[in-house]
Design an enzyme around this catalytic site. Structure first.
Site, PDB file in Angstrom:
ATOM      1  N   ARG B  27      13.954  57.251  44.190  1.00  0.00           N
ATOM      2  CA  ARG B  27      13.165  56.804  43.039  1.00  0.00           C
ATOM      3  C   ARG B  27      13.995  55.955  42.079  1.00  0.00           C
ATOM      4  O   ARG B  27      13.448  55.142  41.348  1.00  0.00           O
ATOM      5  CB  ARG B  27      12.515  57.986  42.322  1.00  0.00           C
ATOM      6  CG  ARG B  27      13.483  59.015  41.786  1.00  0.00           C
ATOM      7  CD  ARG B  27      12.713  60.166  41.151  1.00  0.00           C
ATOM      8  NE  ARG B  27      13.585  61.303  40.883  1.00  0.00           N
ATOM      9  CZ  ARG B  27      13.159  62.455  40.393  1.00  0.00           C
ATOM     10  NH1 ARG B  27      11.882  62.639  40.149  1.00  0.00           N
ATOM     11  NH2 ARG B  27      13.995  63.441  40.158  1.00  0.00           N
ATOM     12  N   SER B  54       9.302  61.040  36.108  1.00  0.00           N
ATOM     13  CA  SER B  54       9.499  61.531  37.481  1.00  0.00           C
ATOM     14  C   SER B  54       9.402  60.411  38.495  1.00  0.00           C
ATOM     15  O   SER B  54       9.948  60.517  39.594  1.00  0.00           O
ATOM     16  CB  SER B  54       8.438  62.576  37.842  1.00  0.00           C
ATOM     17  OG  SER B  54       8.579  63.704  37.044  1.00  0.00           O
ATOM     18  N   GLU B  75      -5.694  60.655  39.007  1.00  0.00           N
ATOM     19  CA  GLU B  75      -5.264  59.754  40.077  1.00  0.00           C
ATOM     20  C   GLU B  75      -6.413  58.949  40.671  1.00  0.00           C
ATOM     21  O   GLU B  75      -6.219  57.824  41.128  1.00  0.00           O
ATOM     22  CB  GLU B  75      -4.570  60.554  41.195  1.00  0.00           C
ATOM     23  CG  GLU B  75      -3.303  61.274  40.760  1.00  0.00           C
ATOM     24  CD  GLU B  75      -3.565  62.589  40.029  1.00  0.00           C
ATOM     25  OE1 GLU B  75      -4.725  63.080  40.046  1.00  0.00           O
ATOM     26  OE2 GLU B  75      -2.615  63.143  39.440  1.00  0.00           O
ATOM     27  N   PHE B 100      -0.897  63.781  45.397  1.00  0.00           N
ATOM     28  CA  PHE B 100      -2.019  63.407  44.518  1.00  0.00           C
ATOM     29  C   PHE B 100      -2.491  61.980  44.783  1.00  0.00           C
ATOM     30  O   PHE B 100      -3.659  61.665  44.649  1.00  0.00           O
ATOM     31  CB  PHE B 100      -1.601  63.531  43.054  1.00  0.00           C
ATOM     32  CG  PHE B 100      -0.918  64.829  42.719  1.00  0.00           C
ATOM     33  CD1 PHE B 100      -1.438  66.030  43.197  1.00  0.00           C
ATOM     34  CD2 PHE B 100       0.229  64.866  41.951  1.00  0.00           C
ATOM     35  CE1 PHE B 100      -0.808  67.232  42.913  1.00  0.00           C
ATOM     36  CE2 PHE B 100       0.859  66.062  41.669  1.00  0.00           C
ATOM     37  CZ  PHE B 100       0.342  67.257  42.140  1.00  0.00           C
ATOM     38  N   HIS B 126       7.954  62.361  46.175  1.00  0.00           N
ATOM     39  CA  HIS B 126       8.055  63.753  46.594  1.00  0.00           C
ATOM     40  C   HIS B 126       7.403  63.970  47.957  1.00  0.00           C
ATOM     41  O   HIS B 126       6.601  64.880  48.164  1.00  0.00           O
ATOM     42  CB  HIS B 126       7.422  64.685  45.549  1.00  0.00           C
ATOM     43  CG  HIS B 126       8.263  64.813  44.310  1.00  0.00           C
ATOM     44  ND1 HIS B 126       9.080  63.807  43.869  1.00  0.00           N
ATOM     45  CD2 HIS B 126       8.401  65.823  43.421  1.00  0.00           C
ATOM     46  CE1 HIS B 126       9.698  64.197  42.757  1.00  0.00           C
ATOM     47  NE2 HIS B 126       9.311  65.409  42.456  1.00  0.00           N
ATOM     48  N   ASP B 134       9.777  72.871  44.511  1.00  0.00           N
ATOM     49  CA  ASP B 134       8.383  72.827  44.058  1.00  0.00           C
ATOM     50  C   ASP B 134       7.435  73.490  45.054  1.00  0.00           C
ATOM     51  O   ASP B 134       6.316  73.869  44.709  1.00  0.00           O
ATOM     52  CB  ASP B 134       7.938  71.379  43.819  1.00  0.00           C
ATOM     53  CG  ASP B 134       8.496  70.823  42.512  1.00  0.00           C
ATOM     54  OD1 ASP B 134       8.957  71.630  41.680  1.00  0.00           O
ATOM     55  OD2 ASP B 134       8.483  69.597  42.330  1.00  0.00           O
ATOM     56  N   ARG B 184      12.335  62.965  47.260  1.00  0.00           N
ATOM     57  CA  ARG B 184      12.937  63.300  45.988  1.00  0.00           C
ATOM     58  C   ARG B 184      14.451  63.492  46.046  1.00  0.00           C
ATOM     59  O   ARG B 184      15.178  63.108  45.136  1.00  0.00           O
ATOM     60  CB  ARG B 184      12.301  64.596  45.485  1.00  0.00           C
ATOM     61  CG  ARG B 184      12.874  65.077  44.187  1.00  0.00           C
ATOM     62  CD  ARG B 184      12.342  66.468  43.896  1.00  0.00           C
ATOM     63  NE  ARG B 184      12.628  66.857  42.531  1.00  0.00           N
ATOM     64  CZ  ARG B 184      12.194  67.994  42.006  1.00  0.00           C
ATOM     65  NH1 ARG B 184      11.440  68.802  42.728  1.00  0.00           N
ATOM     66  NH2 ARG B 184      12.497  68.304  40.779  1.00  0.00           N
TER      67      ARG B 184
END
Ligand SMILES: [Mg+2]
Lengths: 287, 334
Positions: B27, B54, B75, B100, B126, B134, B184
């Site tokens: 990222r 994030s 979203e 999402f 992610h 998570d 991630r």
């Protein structure tokens, strides 16, 4: 805004009648499609394409045009008929509604026909797209842009969560040039909206999301005109026009009956309907 | 020191196997790439669904606040709004977690972006079990499948942060819908700024002599495949070649034809075995060049909480898992 003279209202009434005839003719040829909503919105489409919108049928991609986003794409017969009569494509094309390899797809597809702004049908995402367009416009032309973004929605699609996500965002952005028009015809596929999933108090819901709300009779050109004028005059807030319409409007056998939501008239039904329309419900005397 | 078979033609990081190798999150590469894309082209706009930091869209937001749109946790709306922006000649990047977007908003992506053919970049973060602590809800294991079945869209899954940066810039320049998949976990930087990145062109990373198996990898598993290749050679004199398929769609079929010459192909991805890169390649091979294949991926199961390294090992996505798959392939081949 152009003044709406009485002669123009007469013109619009005749145009709306032509559009309804074209809807019935093309639906009966195609054998499937959505009759009630298409007829119900004919007056609003007529007003927009023959008076309200800043557009040019000869230059459908003209960048300065107003944008009209049809969110509930299933009523595309009224969009197609209006575009054809407005000069976007030959009226004869209407015979190809829902036919193989036709530009008149069962639900509208961008690029398939001139004048179609977005691909639509699956409910709840049209307002999001109109908002995206308005955001881009605000970025390029500032908060006083004179380009308007119209989004036509059904009442049934207000069941969709996506609709309310969009309504919330537009309220935050406070677009002066975004006008949503809800076809409040009280029907959806499974029945009356208030039985399937109650929407009332609908005006309060939109108000609570920071929209200006105007309720009108969606078959009265003066009321449509006045509402659009009000929408354009209010600064810093998007407007929703809740247009009370009669599903199937113009053909007595189809009016207010939710079973006409998703079917097309057969030959006999269409003949009767066309006769009724051609005589303005039997009220035609001057011609 | 044993011989190194890194492909000399594409300037890979010479430190890739050393302890000095630099680790970075993909990222970060995206954040830098998006900022640069924004500087290069003022039509570039960025949207996020309450995940600005994030997704590292905050770098862009800081420099171009007027071109950054916070959508809140919505979203589906974000997908539609981006379609509208693209209709007005903007180049929107929409950033969220992959579960999402494209998970929750798949139909909006299908209709308003792909069928509508609008120039939107969907950025899913992610991805995979490497998402770690998570847990299963946030580990996207289906996104490649969801995206690659859609017409008009390009699907890209970079292997490190530099490739992520290049992929972001390339996505901004191509006028088509693009899905970019990022994981991630910090990962070793395999490439260098000089390493070529061309959409649809796979890179040969490791070129063993007379390779017995081809390993085709994407995302975080590319580094694991390199480790596996080295170990196999050093410890067992098993020679393989490793390809980085950063583009899942369109598939580089020329390279697939080349890879098939080893007679056995192992595909690795941090994704369900069903529908991902392995599935895409199997579709090609079964129709054009039937080839023995082994899959490294999730076996019709969800992930769980844990550290990325533990999860990669548990689900057989690490170098040892890949070595096992290579040996399975060899056994079937011989
Ligand atoms: Mg309705």
């Amino acid at each position: 805004m152009k003044i709406l003279y009485p002669e123009k209202i007469k013109f619009l009434e005749k145009k709306a009648n032509e559009i309804r005839q074209l809807i019935i003719e093309s639906l009966s040829i195609s054998g499937s499609g959505h009759t009630a909503g298409s007829l119900g919105m004919a007056d609003i489409f007529t007003y927009l394409y023959f008076h309200g919108l800043n557009h040019n049928p000869e230059k459908p991609d003209w960048p300065e045009r107003d944008r009209l986003i049809l969110s509930n794409g299933h009523i595309c017969p009224v969009l197609y008929a209006t575009l054809a009569l407005a000069g976007y494509f030959p009226v004869a094309e209407m015979r190809k509604l829902r036919k193989f390899k036709s530009g008149l797809q069962g639900h509208p597809e961008r690029g398939a026909l001139p004048g179609i702004e977005t691909t639509s049908g699956p409910l709840g995402s049209g307002l999001s797209q109109a908002i995206g367009m308005a955001l881009a416009d605000k970025l390029d032309n500032g908060p006083t842009s004179e380009r308007f973004f119209y989004c036509l929605l059904s009442d049934g699609e207000l069941n969709e969560g996506n609709s309310w996500e969009a309504i919330m965002l537009a309220g935050r952005e406070g677009f002066h040039n975004l006008i949503a028009i809800v076809d409040r015809n009280n029907i959806q596929i499974d029945g009356y909206t208030e039985d399937v999933m109650p929407l009332e108090p609908l005006a309060d819901k939109w108000r609570a999301f920071n929209w200006q709300v105007i309720e009108i009779n969606g078959h009265n050109f003066e009321e449509i005109h006045e509402a659009i004028g009000l929408a354009k005059s209010v600064f810093g807030r998007p407007t929703v026009i809740i247009a009370h319409t009669i599903p199937g409007k113009g053909v007595l056998d189809f009016e207010r009956r939710f079973d006409w939501h998703g079917k097309a008239p057969d030959k006999k039904e269409s003949k009767k309907a066309l006769k009724e329309l051609r005589s303005f419900g039997g009220n035609l005397d001057e011609e | 020191m044993s011989r190194n078979f890194l492909n000399p033609k594409i300037s890979l990081n010479p430190d890739v196997f050393s302890l000095r190798v630099k680790y970075e999150e993909t990222r970060e590469g995206f954040g830098r790439g998006l900022l640069q894309a924004g500087r290069d082209d003022k039509r570039v706009v960025a949207l996020t669904a309450d995940l600005a930091s994030s997704t590292k869209t905050d770098y862009f937001a800081e420099e171009f606040p007027e071109r950054f749109f916070e959508m809140g946790v919505a979203e589906q709306n974000m997908a539609g709004v981006s379609s509208g922006l693209a209709a007005m000649n903007k180049v929107p990047f929409i950033a969220s977690f992959a579960v999402f977007s494209p998970g929750r908003n798949w139909e909006q992506i299908r209709t308003t972006i792909c069928l509508n053919n609008q120039n939107v970049k969907i950025i899913g973060f992610h991805a995979g079990v490497a998402t770690g602590p998570d847990g299963a809800t946030h580990q996207a294991l289906e996104d490649l499948a969801l995206m690659r079945v859609l017409p008009n869209i390009i699907v890209i899954s970079p292997a490190d942060s530099l490739e992520a940066e290049k992929a972001t810039l390339a996505a901004a320049r191509i006028k088509k819908p693009v899905y970019l998949r990022f994981f991630r976990e910090k990962s070793p930087i395999i490439t260098t700024p000089e390493t070529r990145f061309i959409i649809g062109k796979a890179n040969l990373l490791w070129q063993g002599e007379e390779p017995q198996v081809s390993i085709i990898s994407t995302g975080i598993t590319v580094f694991q495949a390199l480790l596996a290749a080295k170990k196999l050679w050093v410890e067992e004199k098993i020679s393989v070649q490793v390809f980085n398929f950063h583009t899942i769609k369109p598939l580089d079929t020329q390279v697939l034809d080349l890879a098939a010459r080893t007679g056995a192909v192992v595909v690795t991805e941090d994704h369900q075995k069903a529908g991902g890169l392995g599935g895409a390649i199997a579709e090609y091979y079964t129709q054009k060049k039937p080839t023995l294949m082994e899959f490294v991926g999730l076996n019709d199961e969800f992930g769980q909480t844990g550290q990325a390294v533990q999860l990669l090992e548990h689900y057989g996505l690490d170098s040892n898992g890949i070595i096992t798959a290579v040996k399975r392939a060899l056994k079937r081949k011989n």
